[in-house]
Design an enzyme around this catalytic site. Structure first.
Site, PDB file in Angstrom:
ATOM      1  N   ASP A  48      -3.909  -3.185   2.468  1.00 58.72           N
ATOM      2  CA  ASP A  48      -4.029  -1.797   2.571  1.00 58.72           C
ATOM      3  C   ASP A  48      -2.854  -0.795   1.851  1.00 58.72           C
ATOM      4  OD1 ASP A  48      -6.016  -2.617   4.093  1.00 58.72           O
ATOM      5  OD2 ASP A  48      -4.920  -2.468   6.193  1.00 58.72           O
TER       6      ASP A  48
ATOM      7  N   GLU B  88      -2.705   2.965   3.053  1.00 57.78           N
ATOM      8  CA  GLU B  88      -3.310   4.188   3.827  1.00 57.78           C
ATOM      9  C   GLU B  88      -2.317   5.196   3.739  1.00 57.78           C
ATOM     10  OE1 GLU B  88      -6.001   2.208   7.367  1.00 57.78           O
ATOM     11  OE2 GLU B  88      -3.940   1.809   7.651  1.00 57.78           O
TER      12      GLU B  88
ATOM     13  N   GLU C 220      -7.107  -8.458   4.294  1.00 60.67           N
ATOM     14  CA  GLU C 220      -7.399  -7.201   3.996  1.00 60.67           C
ATOM     15  C   GLU C 220      -5.529  -6.668   3.544  1.00 60.67           C
ATOM     16  OE1 GLU C 220      -9.044  -4.741   6.756  1.00 60.67           O
ATOM     17  OE2 GLU C 220      -7.582  -2.909   6.368  1.00 60.67           O
TER      18      GLU C 220
END
Length: 299
Positions: free
Chosen positions: A106, A108, A104
């Site tokens: 990211d 955010e 993953e």
């Protein structure tokens, strides 16, 4: 125009020329993406403007992901974040595979109380292991206009960019530390808005204030230039990947200009880096081992 504004403008121009031919430009939302979960009417897609609006209420938030899987490429979107009170919320734009040992990458965005700056949280999971968080404060208000967020993932490094300014990089050190770089698992592109009251704002001390709901975030102009994985598991760049622009010399390492940009972000805007968290890693910054290779001043 200052140094950073000028270099961002030049880079934005060059990247816009590259992305103009994106295959997503003329597709409808339902042709590109699948809804993973959503409460009633919490995803609104406008095909004419290429805009997707997510909302969060007490009933829940929303999550959608690309229909296609990718292995390396450039992934970009424009975002306008929740205006006003947003404590306890998280807006995300990320790449992810699936399963226990998932990878993953990211972006955010951690909500804030009214009047406070947004926090941008980046992270990386490899073989199911994360814990590689960095956080910065943004140098602009991301709620008043759209800004561009880009992940460039290639065989050499991962770049996170905000308005075409690199804020973080992570080198491929598989030859030195096997299992430290995502390179085996194809990923989808995903976006979501959710309640993260337990951790998002001031370590969970500021939960969502539902009297301000619905909380609304807007995505638009998704642009993916990447190696799409075929049904047989192959990709169109298995053997000739260096022909892709995102694998070129310019993206294989930081040049002096982009190193200066990263150092500007680190010195002025970074508020947390796992590499210097002695509570989690008592021998930091010597461990985790990749940390010594992912600081701009070693280039």
């Amino acid at each position: 125009m200052g140094f950073h504004a000028f270099t961002a403008a030049v880079f934005a121009l060059s990247l816009s020329l590259i992305l103009r031919g994106s295959a997503l430009a003329h597709e409808k939302f339902d042709d590109q993406f699948n809804v993973v979960w959503s409460s009633s009417n919490n995803i609104l897609a406008y095909d004419d403007s290429k805009e997707v609006e997510l909302s969060l209420t007490k009933a829940g938030g929303a999550n959608f992901q690309s229909s296609d899987y990718f292995l390396y490429g450039s992934f970009s979107v424009k975002l306008k974040l929740i205006h006003g009170e947003s404590a306890g919320t998280v807006t995300a734009f990320y790449l992810t595979s699936f399963g226990e040992n998932h990878d993953e990458i990211d972006f955010e965005f951690l909500g804030n109380e009214t009047g406070e700056p947004y926090t941008l949280h980046t992270n990386l999971f490899v073989n199911g292991t994360g814990g590689r968080e960095q956080r910065i404060k943004l140098w602009f208000d991301p709620t008043t206009d759209f800004h561009t967020y880009t992940i460039i993932w290639n065989h050499f490094q991962i770049l996170w960019l905000v308005d075409y300014i690199p804020i973080r990089f992570y080198r491929n050190l598989e030859d030195i530390y096997p299992g430290s770089y995502p390179h085996l698992r194809p990923m989808v592109v995903s976006a979501c808005l959710f309640d993260a009251s337990a951790w998002a704002t001031q370590d969970g001390t500021k939960p969502v204030k539902w009297q301000y709901a619905p909380f609304v975030v807007k995505y638009k102009n998704f642009a993916f230039e990447a190696c799409e994985v075929q049904r047989d598991g192959s990709t169109p760049c298995d053997h000739n990947y260096r022909a892709n622009w995102w694998e070129g010399l310019y993206y294989q390492k930081l040049d002096e200009e982009r190193r200066d940009q990263v150092m500007w972000v680190v010195s002025k805007w970074k508020i947390y880096d796992y590499c210097y968290d002695n509570k989690r890693y008592p021998r930091a910054p010597l461990e985790p081992l990749e940390c010594n290779y992912n600081v701009p001043w070693v280039w």
